[in-house]
Scaffold this active site. Structure first.
Site, PDB file in Angstrom:
ATOM      1  CE1 TYR A  41      -4.475  -4.322   0.562  1.00  0.00           C
ATOM      2  CE2 TYR A  41      -5.812  -4.035   2.533  1.00  0.00           C
ATOM      3  CZ  TYR A  41      -4.538  -4.518   2.030  1.00  0.00           C
ATOM      4  OH  TYR A  41      -3.639  -5.163   2.758  1.00  0.00           O
ATOM      5  CD  GLU A  69      -9.177  -1.303   5.383  1.00  0.00           C
ATOM      6  OE1 GLU A  69      -8.337  -1.070   6.386  1.00  0.00           O
ATOM      7  OE2 GLU A  69      -9.670  -0.687   4.711  1.00  0.00           O
ATOM      8  N   GLY A  77       6.610  -9.694  -3.053  1.00  0.00           N
ATOM      9  CA  GLY A  77       6.485  -8.363  -2.538  1.00  0.00           C
ATOM     10  C   GLY A  77       7.745  -8.480  -1.685  1.00  0.00           C
ATOM     11  CB  SER A  86      -5.319  -6.803   5.815  1.00  0.00           C
ATOM     12  OG  SER A  86      -5.752  -5.649   6.014  1.00  0.00           O
ATOM     13  CB  VAL A 128      -1.464   7.783   8.258  1.00  0.00           C
ATOM     14  CG1 VAL A 128      -1.639   6.750   9.617  1.00  0.00           C
ATOM     15  CG2 VAL A 128      -1.595   9.209   8.807  1.00  0.00           C
ATOM     16  CD  GLU A 174       9.614   8.596   2.044  1.00  0.00           C
ATOM     17  OE1 GLU A 174       9.323   9.444   1.402  1.00  0.00           O
ATOM     18  OE2 GLU A 174      10.693   8.023   1.965  1.00  0.00           O
TER      19      GLU A 174
HETATM   20  P1  NAP Z   1       4.493  -2.894   0.600  1.00  0.00           P
HETATM   21  O1  NAP Z   1       5.347  -2.162   1.411  1.00  0.00           O
HETATM   22  O2  NAP Z   1       3.118  -1.829   0.004  1.00  0.00           O
HETATM   23  O3  NAP Z   1       4.789  -3.777  -0.184  1.00  0.00           O
HETATM   24  C1  NAP Z   1       4.090  -4.354  -1.347  1.00  0.00           C
HETATM   25  C2  NAP Z   1       5.052  -5.328  -2.254  1.00  0.00           C
HETATM   26  O4  NAP Z   1       4.137  -5.964  -3.349  1.00  0.00           O
HETATM   27  C3  NAP Z   1       6.038  -4.531  -3.068  1.00  0.00           C
HETATM   28  O5  NAP Z   1       7.286  -5.645  -2.951  1.00  0.00           O
HETATM   29  C4  NAP Z   1       5.737  -4.392  -4.284  1.00  0.00           C
HETATM   30  O6  NAP Z   1       6.628  -4.151  -5.356  1.00  0.00           O
HETATM   31  C5  NAP Z   1       4.617  -5.810  -4.560  1.00  0.00           C
HETATM   32  N1  NAP Z   1       3.816  -5.797  -5.699  1.00  0.00           N
HETATM   33  C6  NAP Z   1       3.016  -4.835  -6.079  1.00  0.00           C
HETATM   34  N2  NAP Z   1       2.420  -5.210  -7.110  1.00  0.00           N
HETATM   35  C7  NAP Z   1       2.704  -6.318  -7.135  1.00  0.00           C
HETATM   36  C8  NAP Z   1       2.607  -6.919  -8.889  1.00  0.00           C
HETATM   37  N3  NAP Z   1       1.707  -6.749  -9.610  1.00  0.00           N
HETATM   38  N4  NAP Z   1       3.316  -8.017  -8.941  1.00  0.00           N
HETATM   39  C9  NAP Z   1       4.327  -8.491  -7.915  1.00  0.00           C
HETATM   40  N5  NAP Z   1       4.454  -7.632  -6.721  1.00  0.00           N
HETATM   41  C10 NAP Z   1       3.852  -6.664  -6.575  1.00  0.00           C
HETATM   42  O7  NAP Z   1       3.496  -3.653   1.827  1.00  0.00           O
HETATM   43  P2  NAP Z   1       3.791  -4.383   3.165  1.00  0.00           P
HETATM   44  O8  NAP Z   1       3.368  -3.371   4.249  1.00  0.00           O
HETATM   45  O9  NAP Z   1       5.196  -4.925   3.106  1.00  0.00           O
HETATM   46  O10 NAP Z   1       2.921  -5.353   3.315  1.00  0.00           O
HETATM   47  C11 NAP Z   1       2.896  -6.656   2.975  1.00  0.00           C
HETATM   48  C12 NAP Z   1       1.649  -7.339   2.476  1.00  0.00           C
HETATM   49  O11 NAP Z   1       1.088  -7.544   3.843  1.00  0.00           O
HETATM   50  C13 NAP Z   1       0.712  -6.577   1.428  1.00  0.00           C
HETATM   51  O12 NAP Z   1       0.179  -7.754   0.849  1.00  0.00           O
HETATM   52  C14 NAP Z   1      -0.081  -5.951   2.325  1.00  0.00           C
HETATM   53  O13 NAP Z   1      -1.575  -5.793   1.871  1.00  0.00           O
HETATM   54  C15 NAP Z   1      -0.379  -6.859   3.402  1.00  0.00           C
HETATM   55  N6  NAP Z   1      -0.739  -6.348   4.854  1.00  0.00           N
HETATM   56  C16 NAP Z   1      -0.039  -5.275   5.467  1.00  0.00           C
HETATM   57  C17 NAP Z   1      -0.037  -4.761   6.612  1.00  0.00           C
HETATM   58  C18 NAP Z   1       0.725  -3.611   7.202  1.00  0.00           C
HETATM   59  O14 NAP Z   1       0.371  -2.816   8.126  1.00  0.00           O
HETATM   60  N7  NAP Z   1       1.838  -3.313   6.488  1.00  0.00           N
HETATM   61  C19 NAP Z   1      -1.082  -4.949   7.493  1.00  0.00           C
HETATM   62  C20 NAP Z   1      -1.899  -6.197   6.859  1.00  0.00           C
HETATM   63  C21 NAP Z   1      -1.512  -6.748   5.627  1.00  0.00           C
HETATM   64  P3  NAP Z   1       7.191  -2.662  -5.751  1.00  0.00           P
HETATM   65  O15 NAP Z   1       8.244  -2.413  -4.656  1.00  0.00           O
HETATM   66  O16 NAP Z   1       7.865  -2.907  -7.297  1.00  0.00           O
HETATM   67  O17 NAP Z   1       6.286  -1.922  -5.567  1.00  0.00           O
HETATM   68  O1  G4F Z   2      -1.549   4.108   7.204  1.00  0.00           O
HETATM   69  P1  G4F Z   2      -2.942   3.898   6.285  1.00  0.00           P
HETATM   70  O2  G4F Z   2      -2.857   4.438   5.133  1.00  0.00           O
HETATM   71  O3  G4F Z   2      -3.232   2.575   6.923  1.00  0.00           O
HETATM   72  P2  G4F Z   2      -4.361   1.718   6.381  1.00  0.00           P
HETATM   73  O4  G4F Z   2      -5.475   2.183   5.716  1.00  0.00           O
HETATM   74  O5  G4F Z   2      -4.902   1.310   8.004  1.00  0.00           O
HETATM   75  O6  G4F Z   2      -3.940   0.286   5.789  1.00  0.00           O
HETATM   76  C1  G4F Z   2      -2.826  -0.193   6.312  1.00  0.00           C
HETATM   77  O7  G4F Z   2      -2.969  -1.152   7.055  1.00  0.00           O
HETATM   78  C2  G4F Z   2      -3.734  -2.271   6.675  1.00  0.00           C
HETATM   79  C3  G4F Z   2      -4.106  -3.238   7.918  1.00  0.00           C
HETATM   80  O8  G4F Z   2      -5.188  -2.935   8.622  1.00  0.00           O
HETATM   81  C4  G4F Z   2      -3.373  -3.011   5.563  1.00  0.00           C
HETATM   82  F1  G4F Z   2      -3.987  -4.208   5.180  1.00  0.00           F
HETATM   83  C5  G4F Z   2      -3.125  -2.076   4.438  1.00  0.00           C
HETATM   84  O9  G4F Z   2      -2.120  -2.740   3.439  1.00  0.00           O
HETATM   85  C6  G4F Z   2      -1.995  -0.888   5.021  1.00  0.00           C
HETATM   86  O10 G4F Z   2      -0.917  -1.459   5.317  1.00  0.00           O
HETATM   87  O11 G4F Z   2      -3.894   4.824   6.971  1.00  0.00           O
HETATM   88  C7  G4F Z   2      -4.221   4.519   8.443  1.00  0.00           C
HETATM   89  C8  G4F Z   2      -5.459   5.565   9.039  1.00  0.00           C
HETATM   90  C9  G4F Z   2      -6.782   5.659   8.118  1.00  0.00           C
HETATM   91  O12 G4F Z   2      -7.888   5.674   8.790  1.00  0.00           O
HETATM   92  C10 G4F Z   2      -6.641   6.962   7.275  1.00  0.00           C
HETATM   93  O13 G4F Z   2      -7.835   7.264   6.969  1.00  0.00           O
HETATM   94  O14 G4F Z   2      -4.987   6.827   9.039  1.00  0.00           O
HETATM   95  C11 G4F Z   2      -5.935   7.885   8.448  1.00  0.00           C
HETATM   96  N1  G4F Z   2      -5.148   8.951   7.585  1.00  0.00           N
HETATM   97  C12 G4F Z   2      -5.320  10.371   8.113  1.00  0.00           C
HETATM   98  N2  G4F Z   2      -4.829  11.008   7.394  1.00  0.00           N
HETATM   99  C13 G4F Z   2      -4.242   8.949   6.605  1.00  0.00           C
HETATM  100  C14 G4F Z   2      -4.111  10.318   6.411  1.00  0.00           C
HETATM  101  N3  G4F Z   2      -3.749   7.752   5.952  1.00  0.00           N
HETATM  102  C15 G4F Z   2      -3.021   8.112   4.718  1.00  0.00           C
HETATM  103  N4  G4F Z   2      -2.446   7.218   4.229  1.00  0.00           N
HETATM  104  N5  G4F Z   2      -2.623   9.604   4.592  1.00  0.00           N
HETATM  105  C16 G4F Z   2      -3.093  10.669   5.246  1.00  0.00           C
HETATM  106  O15 G4F Z   2      -2.821  11.677   5.250  1.00  0.00           O
END
Ligand code: NAP
Ligand code: G4F
Length: 342
Positions: A163, A142, A18, A140, A203, A200
């Site tokens: 997820y 989540e 990632g 996460s 949300v 992008e």
């Molecule tokens: P992200 O921006 O969506 O990045 C996901 C990464 O995983 C990208 O580099 C993507 O590659 C790679 N990937 C997807 N499918 C793959 C596959 N089949 N094999 C190898 N790599 C693959 O996510 P992030 O926000 O940086 O989050 C990083 C990690 O933390 C994720 O596991 C996410 O679920 C977890 N997490 C995120 C949050 C948050 O709020 N950001 C919170 C809790 C946990 P491409 O660029 O090629 O798509």
């Molecule tokens: O930004 P979201 O898509 O993030 P969500 O579902 O909380 O997930 C992110 O955080 C997790 C950690 O808790 C990660 F594990 C996960 O990989 C990811 O990074 O949505 C946030 C909230 C949701 O409740 C959704 O229903 O925003 C609400 N929402 C309202 N309108 C929307 C929209 N979400 C998205 N993506 N797009 C909308 O138009």
């Protein structure tokens, strides 16, 4: 050109899945600044997927390079086995995932394969290589679903999406490999963290990007789903430091990483439009297609353990986060209009 100062090598190698994602790019910068050699797994794509790390990319022919990108995929165990064997990393950060909760309802089986089974493939690659290697799993908030807030390391999980169910498997298998095989394997239970590099379709970035486009007259409306959902939003750059700290502890353990504040999507909208001098009600419409079959209503993390044991605490406030994201998107959209953007 690289924006990272390269101190002398520290003798440590890190492998990141990632690496092209939001967190992967910040973590790579952090590890390079600490003297690590960083190996990143990228997957083949028909379009460029390395935008977030282009500024630290190094010529593969440079003899002293610190950043090496290798093709592989979390669905392909043989590639993971080969990479772990060849790189012999001291630390592995498993950040790769199908990470979009709404999309996981459309692609549940794929999400289970990458976000769930990808983790066991990587853990098995470590076990089969017989190396001693520390392992970080991107767990996460989540996982908590609608468990009562505030949530900490003792709060029971209540996964409410494909997820979250896949992440639950990864959480427990990581813990199992720690207990069964004595691996240094940890779960970082990270609450939502955002930045100008956020995808992008999440949300926060969808909102800040729309604000910038509306301000420049390039967009008329912003369509959103549930405005009442509440999240604990922090700044991603600070959260990757917590990942690293977890792997420097004397003993492996699981940690919640969060700000301890929760805000609704509507509050984020108000703050983002307000920062640009716009009245959000003039532009935001609800489109039910963004509602989820089952929603997580409120996430609010208690990161007391991380503060006590890791010395980690969130610094960036909610309003600072909104402001830095809006300003970054305003700048980016302006460059695009001038024909200088990416
Ligand atoms: P992200 O921006 O969506 O990045 C996901 C990464 O995983 C990208 O580099 C993507 O590659 C790679 N990937 C997807 N499918 C793959 C596959 N089949 N094999 C190898 N790599 C693959 O996510 P992030 O926000 O940086 O989050 C990083 C990690 O933390 C994720 O596991 C996410 O679920 C977890 N997490 C995120 C949050 C948050 O709020 N950001 C919170 C809790 C946990 P491409 O660029 O090629 O798509
Ligand atoms: O930004 P979201 O898509 O993030 P969500 O579902 O909380 O997930 C992110 O955080 C997790 C950690 O808790 C990660 F594990 C996960 O990989 C990811 O990074 O949505 C946030 C909230 C949701 O409740 C959704 O229903 O925003 C609400 N929402 C309202 N309108 C929307 C929209 N979400 C998205 N993506 N797009 C909308 O138009």
């Amino acid at each position: 050109m690289s924006q990272v100062d390269f101190p002398p090598k520290c003798g440590k190698r890190a492998l990141i899945t990632g690496i092209t994602g939001q967190d992967g790019s910040y973590l790579t910068e952090l590890l390079l600044s600490k003297g690590y050699e960083v190996f990143g797994i990228i997957r083949r794509s028909s379009s460029f997927n390395t935008t977030r790390i282009d500024h630290i990319y190094q010529d593969p022919h440079a003899t002293d390079r610190r950043l090496v990108l290798i093709y592989g995929d979390l669905s392909d165990g043989s590639s993971l086995n080969r990479i772990v064997r060849d790189v012999q990393p001291h630390e592995i950060y498993n950040l790769g995932a199908q990470s979009h909760v709404r999309v996981s309802f459309d692609t549940p089986e794929y999400t289970a394969d990458i976000t769930g089974l990808g983790t066991i493939r990587l853990l098995e690659a470590i076990r089969e290589s017989a190396q001693s290697c520390k392992f970080y799993q991107a767990s996460s908030s989540e996982l908590y679903g609608n468990a009562p807030a505030p949530q900490n390391e003792l709060t029971p999980f209540d996964p409410r999406s494909p997820y979250a169910a896949a992440k639950a498997y990864s959480f427990y298998i990581t813990r199992n490999y720690r207990e069964a095989y004595g691996m240094f394997a940890v779960n970082g239970i990270l609450f939502n963290h955002e930045s100008p590099r956020r995808g992008e379709t999440f949300v926060t970035r969808k909102i800040t990007r729309a604000v910038a486009n509306i301000k420049q007259g390039r967009q008329k409306k912003l369509y959103l789903g549930n405005l009442d959902a509440r999240r604990d939003w922090g700044f991603a750059k600070e959260y990757v430091a917590a990942m690293w700290k977890m792997l420097q502890q004397p003993e492996p353990d699981d940690y919640v990483i969060a700000t301890g504040e929760t805000h609704s999507v509507q509050e984020f909208v108000e703050a983002a439009f307000g920062h640009a001098g716009l009245e959000w009600r003039d532009f935001v419409e609800i489109d039910p297609k963004y509602f989820r079959p089952s929603e997580v209503n409120i996430l609010l993390g208690d990161a007391t353990k991380a503060e006590r044991e890791l010395g980690w605490k969130a610094e960036t406030t909610f309003s600072q986060l909104v402001q830095l994201m809006v300003e970054s998107d305003m700048h980016e959209v302006k460059l695009e209009i001038e024909g200088k953007g990416r």
